[in-house]
Design a protein around this motif. Structure first.
Motif, PDB file in Angstrom:
ATOM      1  N   TRP A 132       0.841  -1.209   0.000  1.00 45.94           N
ATOM      2  CA  TRP A 132       0.000   0.000   0.000  1.00 45.94           C
ATOM      3  C   TRP A 132       0.874   1.255   0.000  1.00 45.94           C
ATOM      4  O   TRP A 132       0.610   2.214  -0.713  1.00 45.94           O
ATOM      5  CB  TRP A 132      -0.901   0.013   1.237  1.00 45.94           C
ATOM      6  CG  TRP A 132      -2.104  -0.866   1.144  1.00 45.94           C
ATOM      7  CD1 TRP A 132      -2.618  -1.443   0.010  1.00 45.94           C
ATOM      8  CD2 TRP A 132      -2.971  -1.278   2.220  1.00 45.94           C
ATOM      9  NE1 TRP A 132      -3.735  -2.183   0.325  1.00 45.94           N
ATOM     10  CE2 TRP A 132      -3.984  -2.092   1.662  1.00 45.94           C
ATOM     11  CE3 TRP A 132      -2.986  -1.028   3.585  1.00 45.94           C
ATOM     12  CZ2 TRP A 132      -4.987  -2.664   2.435  1.00 45.94           C
ATOM     13  CZ3 TRP A 132      -3.996  -1.589   4.348  1.00 45.94           C
ATOM     14  CH2 TRP A 132      -4.990  -2.401   3.785  1.00 45.94           C
ATOM     15  N   GLU A 133       1.889   1.204   0.838  1.00 39.60           N
ATOM     16  CA  GLU A 133       2.797   2.354   0.948  1.00 39.60           C
ATOM     17  C   GLU A 133       3.416   2.653  -0.429  1.00 39.60           C
ATOM     18  O   GLU A 133       3.499   3.805  -0.839  1.00 39.60           O
ATOM     19  CB  GLU A 133       3.910   2.012   1.956  1.00 39.60           C
ATOM     20  CG  GLU A 133       4.744   3.163   2.405  1.00 39.60           C
ATOM     21  CD  GLU A 133       4.092   3.987   3.519  1.00 39.60           C
ATOM     22  OE1 GLU A 133       3.127   3.528   4.129  1.00 39.60           O
ATOM     23  OE2 GLU A 133       4.568   5.115   3.738  1.00 39.60           O
ATOM     24  N   ASN A 135       2.221   1.597  -3.436  1.00 40.43           N
ATOM     25  CA  ASN A 135       1.165   1.927  -4.415  1.00 40.43           C
ATOM     26  C   ASN A 135       0.748   3.392  -4.322  1.00 40.43           C
ATOM     27  O   ASN A 135       0.471   4.024  -5.337  1.00 40.43           O
ATOM     28  CB  ASN A 135      -0.071   1.056  -4.182  1.00 40.43           C
ATOM     29  CG  ASN A 135       0.147  -0.414  -4.494  1.00 40.43           C
ATOM     30  OD1 ASN A 135      -0.669  -1.251  -4.122  1.00 40.43           O
ATOM     31  ND2 ASN A 135       1.250  -0.753  -5.150  1.00 40.43           N
ATOM     32  N   GLN A 136       0.696   3.898  -3.093  1.00 47.83           N
ATOM     33  CA  GLN A 136       0.260   5.292  -2.916  1.00 47.83           C
ATOM     34  C   GLN A 136       1.220   6.275  -3.566  1.00 47.83           C
ATOM     35  O   GLN A 136       0.856   7.417  -3.813  1.00 47.83           O
ATOM     36  CB  GLN A 136       0.129   5.616  -1.418  1.00 47.83           C
ATOM     37  CG  GLN A 136      -1.113   4.988  -0.816  1.00 47.83           C
ATOM     38  CD  GLN A 136      -1.185   5.134   0.698  1.00 47.83           C
ATOM     39  OE1 GLN A 136      -2.076   5.767   1.215  1.00 47.83           O
ATOM     40  NE2 GLN A 136      -0.247   4.546   1.392  1.00 47.83           N
TER      41      GLN A 136
END
Lengths: 474, 363
Positions: A132-133, A135-136
């Protein structure tokens, strides 16, 4: 240990990590006693309690971890490192009691380094959170095992994990730069700032795969990648496994796809039919190609022409896309094998000259000696030099002994035969699930006198033998 | 243990499955293995098999869950750990093994109608409520969280409905907090009775607008399911959407970018993650966090903050970090618990507002 001494030790541990991060509560001990290992699950399913820790500690960083290990070393108390408990080999089970050191408080993201293309994090971070980190910010970790959402960075490093895109991006041991490690004596060390060098043996690779027997990895720099401009899938159906192996081997001399997965006829007609929808006989193979769009176009052409030479039926992109979408679906309750079935994934790895032979020999050995067992397999991680077998045995519940001790014996007999067959024909005891307590006894058969290297490391680094006893054959 | 067969099947399915490990806001904040759905299921399956006693330790772990349904939403094969957690809370209550802090909340509910005990209502709010007509078509149900913990939000909600020219009222004495009872002991007789009392109080009104998403979810899901709540209940965001569509509210669209913190109870349990977006689209720019909408991650929980304040503070801080990475300047919330936790965690330069505050600023 007397109650008095135990309380003294406990107060030292509380002093080291804070009382609220040090638990002797039954609920915490139970939570840390069962992992994904079939035997621990079976034991709990029958209402028995697995071996439990005497105390569960959750340090917040290397310094607190160091303090815990110093205390444990002084009192000679076993320490078992626990990430998220999703391991299949019993590696995190506190079989000798003592301290369970849960790493999940060490889950901070310390640095997102776009220049160096890595995320520095505590090893208690769930890998999906790293994803997630990344992808953001427009990146990806490219480490996508089925346990992406349920395992920690440290857990993957501890047993040399692997993801579905490994052919292009590598295993977890290819994805780490520098690591912070706490040695059993409490010293905090750092591996070299770059993972490729000529400054002696690679410290990273001593601790990766050591399953908490040589120290505790507390921080790591994990690689990130730019999101691919294009990702294309292509499903194929081969007439037989030999053609598929030859096609795969030839393809890898030309370029590296990200995903390469070959399913044997038994798995194609069961799992693949159920989840992906391929209803034809044969061996299904899914390929993903990704990266810069222009290169992907060229690679797709090479893929089609190479596989055509081996008579593969081109199933188009639909099945591959479906597989990618459902790649983790296979592992949810209801789709995955579950109790009362007995099952295990023996994953072995070997060079191309041996891998197909190993597959057939293991299949023959298991099905001949254990007619109650079904043997299915897929080949999910491929290299220029060889591939791995993700081979599973499944015994239906009606054929599993009701006495848990007898069930344990049958389970271990099947494992012994399967893994020994793989070793005998040139395979390695395991590809990416690790060893734990499940396969520790077979490590000596794998390595022979080479085990003295591991013994030497263990003796020097952990002379009191406190770190994860009875795992990894150490 | 008195739980349904469905719950037993669910905790047996979940006890050896780790797939929702990443999505639990409480587990992520504490780092405690026991806080995972898997570990909770394992403990209950052992209780069922006689390997573990249902005692205060096991039951206290049942209350370290926000019932946000993140795990259930994430489960591809459709298992719902919140169901067995809620049923087991009731089972623990029936067996008399609830943790003392939960008994205190239940005692408060029984004695004062809210879990927060005897709280003197904010004078300004009392005055505003007293000034409202006694009868109207619309009832604004403020709920215990707003009245006890965030009266400014309640005042803003009243101000917004007034600005829209809505004929509405607020009950001086709102019925016992059915949401809290449902959260604490699930489908107990007490909860059903609270729902029934609420339904009776709602009967004179054509529409009941629930200010807090947690209350709305309890009434609209369990209340309706049990057949004890018959009123026409709408969530506050959905009602604001209707006011805008009917032309009763005409906010001016500005350039402020709002990062949405979806209320898990509205987005998932009531399947509505569009109302808040419709409102935001009418007043400014919308900015999304990576994990949002029905997949949202909880950002706070008022009731849990009473007995695990440090954990809820961490939950808020983790969520705020995600908002900041997504470029948040103004975070907009749909319930009191999340507003409070996120406000407390907001770094300099990031503002947290409630939906009504955001709309009021654009009128």
């Amino acid at each position: 240990m007397t109650d008095f001494l135990f309380t003294m030790v406990l107060s030292e541990l509380e002093d080291a990590v804070g009382r609220e991060n040090c638990s002797t509560r039954e609920i915490d001990k139970v939570a840390h006693s069962v992992d994904y290992f079939w035997l621990s699950r079976m034991w709990a399913d029958r209402g028995y309690r697995m071996p439990e820790a005497d105390v569960v500690v959750s340090p917040k960083d290397a310094k607190e971890t160091s303090a815990v290990l110093k205390i444990a070393n002084y009192y000679k108390i076993p320490v078992v490192v626990w990430g998220a408990g999703g391991g299949t080999q019993g590696g995190a089970i506190p079989v000798a009691g003592g301290i369970v050191l849960d790493t999940k408080r060490m889950n901070a993201i310390h640095d997102f380094n776009e220049q160096g293309m890595y995320i520095e994090c505590g090893t208690g971070a769930i890998y999906k959170h790293l994803e997630w980190e990344a992808n953001q910010r427009g990146y990806a970790t490219m480490h996508y095992p089925s346990s992406l959402t349920c395992s920690t960075v440290g857990g993957f490093l501890a047993h040399r994990g692997i993801g579905v895109s490994s052919t292009k991006y590598g295993k977890i041991d290819d994805m780490v730069l520098q690591m912070e490690v706490v040695l059993p004596n409490g010293d905090i060390i750092y591996t070299s700032p770059a993972p490729k060098h000529a400054a002696g043996p690679d410290l990273n690779q001593i601790f990766i795969g050591s399953e908490g027997t040589l120290g505790v990895i507390t921080k790591a720099q994990m690689r990130i990648f730019e999101q691919p401009e294009s990702r294309k899938f292509r499903g194929f159906l081969f007439h037989n496994m030999t053609d598929a192996f030859n096609a795969g081997r030839e393809l890898l001399q030309k370029f590296k796809p990200s995903v390469m997965r070959l399913y044997d006829e038994a798995e194609t007609s069961s799992l693949i039919k159920k989840i992906v929808g391929v209803a034809k006989p044969g061996a299904f193979m899914n390929i993903a190609i990704e990266g810069v769009a222009e290169l992907v176009e060229v690679e797709e052409k090479i893929l089609l022409s190479t596989f055509a030479k081996y008579g593969a039926e081109d199933l188009g992109s639909e099945y591959g896309e479906k597989w990618w979408k459902e790649k983790i679906t296979f592992f949810y309750p209801g789709n995955m094998m579950d109790l009362p079935q007995m099952f295990g994934t023996m994953d072995s790895i070997a060079p191309y000259g041996k891998i197909e032979k190993i597959y057939w020999e293991m299949k023959k050995a298991i099905e001949t000696n254990f007619p109650q067992a079904k043997f299915i397999a897929h080949f999910s991680h491929w290299y220029e030099w060889g591939a791995m077998i993700y081979d599973r045995f499944i015994v239906e519940g009606k054929d599993v002994p009701t006495d848990p001790h007898e069930a344990l014996r049958l389970h271990n007999d099947i494992w012994n035969l399967g893994v020994r067959t793989a070793i005998q024909h040139g395979g390695v005891v395991n590809d990416h699930h690790g060893v734990g307590i499940k396969l520790g006894r077979l490590m000596k058969e794998q390595y022979g006198s080479a085990m003295q290297v591991f013994y030497g490391l263990k003796k020097e680094l952990d002379p009191n033998g406190i770190m994860n006893p009875f795992k990894l054959g150490l | 243990m008195q739980v349904s067969q469905k719950s037993k099947e669910t905790f047996d399915a979940c006890r050896f499955c780790w797939m929702c490990h990443h999505i639990c806001p409480i587990g992520n904040a504490t780092g405690h293995e026991r806080n995972t759905a898997r570990a909770r299921a394992l403990s209950l399956s052992l209780v069922e098999r006689g390997g573990l006693a249902l005692d205060e330790e096991v039951s206290s772990n049942l209350y370290e869950c926000a019932l946000c349904s993140g795990c259930a939403h994430d489960c591809i094969t459709g298992w719902d750990p919140t169901k067995f957690t809620k049923e087991s809370r009731l089972a623990a209550a029936l067996e008399g093994v609830l943790p003392p802090y939960i008994n205190t909340l239940l005692d408060n509910l029984a004695d004062y109608g809210t879990p927060y005990g005897q709280v003197e209502e904010n004078a300004e709010l009392s005055k505003a409520i007293a000034a409202l007509p006694k009868t109207a078509d619309v009832l604004l149900f403020l709920g215990a969280d707003a009245r006890a913990l965030y009266p400014a939000g309640a005042l803003n909600a009243i101000a917004l409905l007034k600005a829209a020219g809505v004929s509405f009222t607020v009950l001086q004495d709102e019925p016992t907090d059915a949401y809290a009872s449902n959260f604490l002991i699930g489908a107990a007789e007490e909860t059903r009775a609270a729902m029934k009392r609420a339904s009776e109080a709602f009967a004179p009104f054509q529409t009941v607008v629930c200010y807090d998403g947690t209350d709305a979810a309890a009434f609209l899901r369990e209340g309706k399911e049990w057949g004890v709540v018959n009123a026409h209940i709408v969530t506050f965001p959905a009602y604001v959407v209707s006011l805008i569509k009917d032309g009763k509210l005409a906010p001016k669209k500005g350039s402020t970018a709002y990062t949405i913190q979806d209320c898990a109870y509205i987005a998932r349990e009531l399947d509505d993650d569009t109302s808040i977006r419709t409102v935001i689209d009418a007043i400014g720019e919308r900015r999304e966090m990576l994990v949002s909408g029905k997949a949202t991650m909880l950002g706070g929980q008022a009731l849990m903050a009473t007995y695990m304040a440090d954990v809820i503070a961490k939950v808020g801080a983790r969520r705020m970090r995600e908002a900041v990475i997504a470029g948040a300047e103004v975070v907009v919330t749909e319930n009191v618990g999340e507003y409070l936790a996120l406000s407390a965690a907001a770094p300099q330069g990031v503002k947290v507002v409630t939906l009504e505050e955001a709309v009021l600023s654009c009128l």
